[in-house]
Design a protein around this motif. Structure first.
Motif, mmCIF file in Angstrom:
data_model
loop_
_atom_site.group_PDB
_atom_site.id
_atom_site.type_symbol
_atom_site.label_atom_id
_atom_site.label_comp_id
_atom_site.label_asym_id
_atom_site.label_seq_id
_atom_site.Cartn_x
_atom_site.Cartn_y
_atom_site.Cartn_z
ATOM 1 N N VAL A 4 27.645 34.279 33.662
ATOM 2 C CA VAL A 4 27.717 35.132 34.851
ATOM 3 C C VAL A 4 28.898 36.097 34.759
ATOM 4 N N VAL A 5 30.079 35.563 34.407
ATOM 5 C CA VAL A 5 31.285 36.393 34.366
ATOM 6 C C VAL A 5 31.188 37.432 33.249
ATOM 7 N N GLU A 6 30.645 37.038 32.105
ATOM 8 C CA GLU A 6 30.536 37.989 30.991
ATOM 9 C C GLU A 6 29.627 39.160 31.349
ATOM 10 N N ILE A 7 28.480 38.870 31.958
ATOM 11 C CA ILE A 7 27.503 39.932 32.231
ATOM 12 C C ILE A 7 27.918 40.763 33.448
ATOM 13 N N LEU A 8 28.202 40.105 34.561
ATOM 14 C CA LEU A 8 28.567 40.860 35.764
ATOM 15 C C LEU A 8 29.955 41.468 35.640
ATOM 16 N N GLY A 9 30.840 40.816 34.856
ATOM 17 C CA GLY A 9 32.198 41.319 34.700
ATOM 18 C C GLY A 9 32.285 42.656 33.993
ATOM 19 N N GLU A 10 31.233 43.051 33.281
ATOM 20 C CA GLU A 10 31.225 44.370 32.638
ATOM 21 C C GLU A 10 31.220 45.487 33.678
ATOM 22 N N VAL A 11 30.649 45.203 34.843
ATOM 23 C CA VAL A 11 30.577 46.204 35.905
ATOM 24 C C VAL A 11 31.612 45.922 36.991
ATOM 25 N N CYS A 12 31.809 44.646 37.291
ATOM 26 C CA CYS A 12 32.731 44.227 38.346
ATOM 27 C C CYS A 12 33.717 43.221 37.755
ATOM 28 N N PRO A 13 34.863 43.668 37.287
ATOM 29 C CA PRO A 13 35.812 42.761 36.632
ATOM 30 C C PRO A 13 36.287 41.669 37.579
ATOM 31 N N PRO A 14 36.590 40.483 37.039
ATOM 32 C CA PRO A 14 37.106 39.405 37.886
ATOM 33 C C PRO A 14 38.418 39.790 38.545
ATOM 34 N N SER A 15 38.591 39.339 39.781
ATOM 35 C CA SER A 15 39.811 39.592 40.538
ATOM 36 C C SER A 15 40.859 38.572 40.178
ATOM 37 N N ARG A 16 42.096 39.000 40.120
ATOM 38 C CA ARG A 16 43.219 38.090 39.935
ATOM 39 C C ARG A 16 44.252 38.396 40.996
ATOM 40 N N ALA A 17 45.012 37.381 41.426
ATOM 41 C CA ALA A 17 45.998 37.573 42.489
ATOM 42 C C ALA A 17 46.988 38.647 42.097
ATOM 43 N N SER A 18 47.210 39.594 43.012
ATOM 44 C CA SER A 18 48.131 40.691 42.739
ATOM 45 C C SER A 18 49.517 40.347 43.228
ATOM 46 N N ALA A 19 50.472 41.116 42.772
ATOM 47 C CA ALA A 19 51.845 40.885 43.182
ATOM 48 C C ALA A 19 52.008 41.078 44.680
ATOM 49 N N GLY A 20 51.191 41.933 45.269
ATOM 50 C CA GLY A 20 51.300 42.202 46.693
ATOM 51 C C GLY A 20 50.717 41.119 47.568
ATOM 52 N N ALA A 21 49.935 40.226 46.982
ATOM 53 C CA ALA A 21 49.347 39.130 47.759
ATOM 54 C C ALA A 21 49.493 37.862 46.951
ATOM 55 N N SER A 22 50.699 37.449 46.732
ATOM 56 C CA SER A 22 50.978 36.318 45.866
ATOM 57 C C SER A 22 50.469 35.033 46.478
ATOM 58 N N ALA A 23 50.344 34.019 45.627
ATOM 59 C CA ALA A 23 49.868 32.725 46.095
ATOM 60 C C ALA A 23 50.802 32.137 47.125
ATOM 61 N N ALA A 24 52.086 32.489 47.052
ATOM 62 C CA ALA A 24 53.038 31.935 48.002
ATOM 63 C C ALA A 24 52.982 32.641 49.337
ATOM 64 N N GLY A 25 52.594 33.920 49.329
ATOM 65 C CA GLY A 25 52.597 34.705 50.556
ATOM 66 C C GLY A 25 51.226 34.823 51.155
ATOM 67 N N GLU A 26 51.159 35.547 52.249
ATOM 68 C CA GLU A 26 49.906 35.770 52.955
ATOM 69 C C GLU A 26 49.412 37.176 52.658
ATOM 70 N N GLY A 27 48.208 37.292 52.085
ATOM 71 C CA GLY A 27 47.639 38.604 51.837
ATOM 72 C C GLY A 27 46.978 39.137 53.084
ATOM 73 N N ALA A 28 46.640 40.403 53.046
ATOM 74 C CA ALA A 28 45.925 41.000 54.178
ATOM 75 C C ALA A 28 44.523 40.428 54.229
ATOM 76 N N PRO A 29 44.075 39.913 55.387
ATOM 77 C CA PRO A 29 42.738 39.351 55.464
ATOM 78 C C PRO A 29 41.686 40.432 55.350
ATOM 79 N N GLY A 30 40.486 39.985 54.912
ATOM 80 C CA GLY A 30 39.351 40.886 54.904
ATOM 81 C C GLY A 30 39.288 41.756 53.685
#
Length: 548
Positions: free
Chosen positions: A394-420
């Motif tokens: 799934v990730v290989e095929i769909l990821g060619e068009v829609c790359p997997p998301s990874r946590a950004s520095a602006g919404a770190s695991a320790a902090g609260e990201g913007a909802p939605g």
């Protein structure tokens, strides 16, 4: 009508002039009978989209059955998408055309890889349905010899004339060892109740802890079945926003009686609640006196790192853990568990006895045998490898068009990201490191045409939007792609079809964006037509065109 016939069959003609019949002597459970009749009424148009259905209390009293029967029927229909709970106003017939544009979302015949037979108005072009909807497990690789051994043991066990509301002691002991080993749950058998699954456990909790009008938090977007259970028990469902890491714990309301959450793999967006946020959630519960209901629905399957221990371990007095075998073994088994502080579990057991609710004794014996022999652990190890292979496809095929998301520095695991949603975060995969599904975040105008186009090519998809319950509407749009029930070859074929449609939709969106930018820079449509850019009529800039 004779007295015997009166007790066997109860008929209702409700405020919508709808005859409903419950046959008490039939082989089909009464909840399934009621759900089937309501489903048929919605299919035939006797119940129309937007029409409010009777309350569980009123319908149960009118039919002369327990409220649990009606609640279970509504839960099933809610989970299938037939009913829609509206914030603070009741339960209504859902608009299924909005769920699956271009046709009814129930394929005729048996979709490839699905055990469910549903009807539809059209067949796919190539004659084969590929079911990529979430919530279904792969059941064809169960070790048949181990399965037969377990049922031989169950067949040899005596039947109980007074079933224990907590469940079979042997199974509770096996579950305590399994949960301690697999999920770091510090509970003994005295803190475990055997249920019929997550929905049953959730309803027992709601029936014990909630009073009509109590406010209950549910993740938004989140599991529709949870909203249905709480609404059926008279609670006010309060949407609690989520971000890339799960439920946002900042600014949770202080008057919630309890909050329902999926911290191991948020449904449907797939976030994993980090330890700092887990601690914050538990601290909030202690401060406000609220209870936390943790749904551990597919925590056995993680593909990047070891899963965090269950949230329950942080405060067993505040966190009620729900688990099920529906994803790890099969939904047809009908066994789950509820883990809580023993004093609370006693209260739940008394409430359960009031309902006459129980889990099948022979099924419990069979599951205990699978755990005792190690066959269930071996099955889980096989399925982790199998689902990891499917996830990679799934990730290989769909990821060619829609790359997997990874946590950004602006919404770190320790902090609260913007909802939605976030316009910059569309065209991406979310939640691809665990579970049996991924979310594909897309611009809102793309979703409905893409689902309809995929359906015409034989691929069944679900959408993120279905999992919102508030009147404010969805903030995140896109697909929920399951890889549990189809074969790996079907998954690859279906994902290639979806990837092609995504690529075409993305090209169209870029074309629209480019034309709009040229018009803005050029000062109007006249100058835009002279500027370099892709050929085509000016009206292409107004919307993404329909997909084939």
């Amino acid at each position: 009508m004779s007295t015997e016939r009166h007790f066997e069959e109860t008929t209702l003609r409700s405020h919508v002039d709808l005859p409903l019949t419950v046959n008490r002597a039939g082989d089909v459970p009464m909840a399934a009978q009621l759900a089937g009749q309501l489903r048929d009424a919605m299919l035939t148009g006797m119940l129309k989209a937007g029409e409010r259905v009777p309350s569980t209390r009123w319908l149960a009293a009118s039919l002369g059955v327990s409220r649990t029967v009606v609640t279970e029927a509504y839960q099933q229909l809610y989970a299938e998408g037939w009913l829609d709970g509206r914030h603070g106003s009741g339960t209504y017939v859902a608009d299924v055309t909005a769920i699956a544009p271009g046709g009814d979302d129930r394929p005729r015949g048996r979709p490839a890889g699905s055990a469910r037979s549903r009807s539809t108005r059209e067949d796919p072009l190539d004659g084969e349905w590929i079911d990529l909807r979430p919530g279904r497990a792969w059941v064809l690789d169960i070790d048949r010899a181990a399965w037969r051994r377990a049922w031989r043991r169950a067949g040899a066990a005596p039947l109980a004339d007074d079933p224990d509301p907590f469940g079979l002691p042997e199974l509770r002991e096996q579950l305590a060892r399994h949960l301690r080993r697999a999920r770091a749950v510090p509970a003994g058998p005295e803190g475990i109740m055997v249920t019929r699954g997550t929905g049953n456990g959730l309803d027992l909790v709601a029936a014990t802890l909630l009073r009509p009008g109590d406010r209950v938090g549910v993740e938004e977007p989140g599991y529709r079945g949870a909203r249905a259970v709480f609404a059926a028990r008279g609670a006010e469902v309060v949407p609690c926003p989520v971000d890339d890491h799960g439920v946002v714990t900042d600014n949770l309301p202080g008057d919630l009686r309890l909050i329902y959450t999926t911290p191991a793999h948020q449904f449907p967006l797939g976030g994993r609640l980090p330890i700092t946020r887990r601690e914050r959630l538990v601290a909030w519960a202690r401060r406000t006196g609220a209870m936390i209901v943790e749904d551990d629905y597919d925590a056995e399957f993680r593909y990047d790192v070891a899963p965090l221990p269950a949230l329950h371990g942080l405060d067993p007095a505040r966190v009620i853990l729900l688990g099920t075998l529906s994803k790890s073994l099969a939904a047809d088994v009908g066994v789950g568990w509820l883990v809580a502080e023993p004093g609370l579990l006693e209260r739940i057991a008394r409430r359960r006895e009031d309902f006459g609710d129980r889990t099948s004794g022979p099924v419990q014996t069979a599951v205990a045998a699978l755990l005792d022999s190690g066959d269930l652990d071996r099955h889980l190890r096989r399925m982790r490898l199998e689902y990891a292979r499917r996830r990679a496809v799934v990730v290989e095929i769909l990821g060619e068009v829609c790359p997997p998301s990874r946590a950004s520095a602006g919404a770190s695991a320790a902090g609260e990201g913007a909802p939605g949603g976030d316009p910059e975060g569309t065209w991406r995969l979310r939640g691809d490191t665990a579970g049996l599904h991924v979310a594909v975040e897309l611009p809102a105008p793309v979703v409905a045409p893409l689902v309809a186009a995929a359906r015409r090519r034989g691929v069944l998809l679900d959408v993120i939007e279905r999992n919102y319950g508030s009147a404010a509407g969805p903030r995140v749009h896109g697909l929920v792609v399951g890889y549990g029930s189809a074969t790996q070859a079907q998954i690859a074929k279906g994902c290639r079809i979806v990837a092609d449609l995504l690529a075409e939709a993305r090209r169209d969106a870029r074309r629209v964006e480019h034309v709009g930018r040229v018009e803005h820079v050029g000062g109007g449509a006249a100058r835009a037509s002279e500027a370099p850019g892709p050929p085509g009529p000016a009206h292409e800039a107004s919307e993404v065109r329909s997909l084939p």
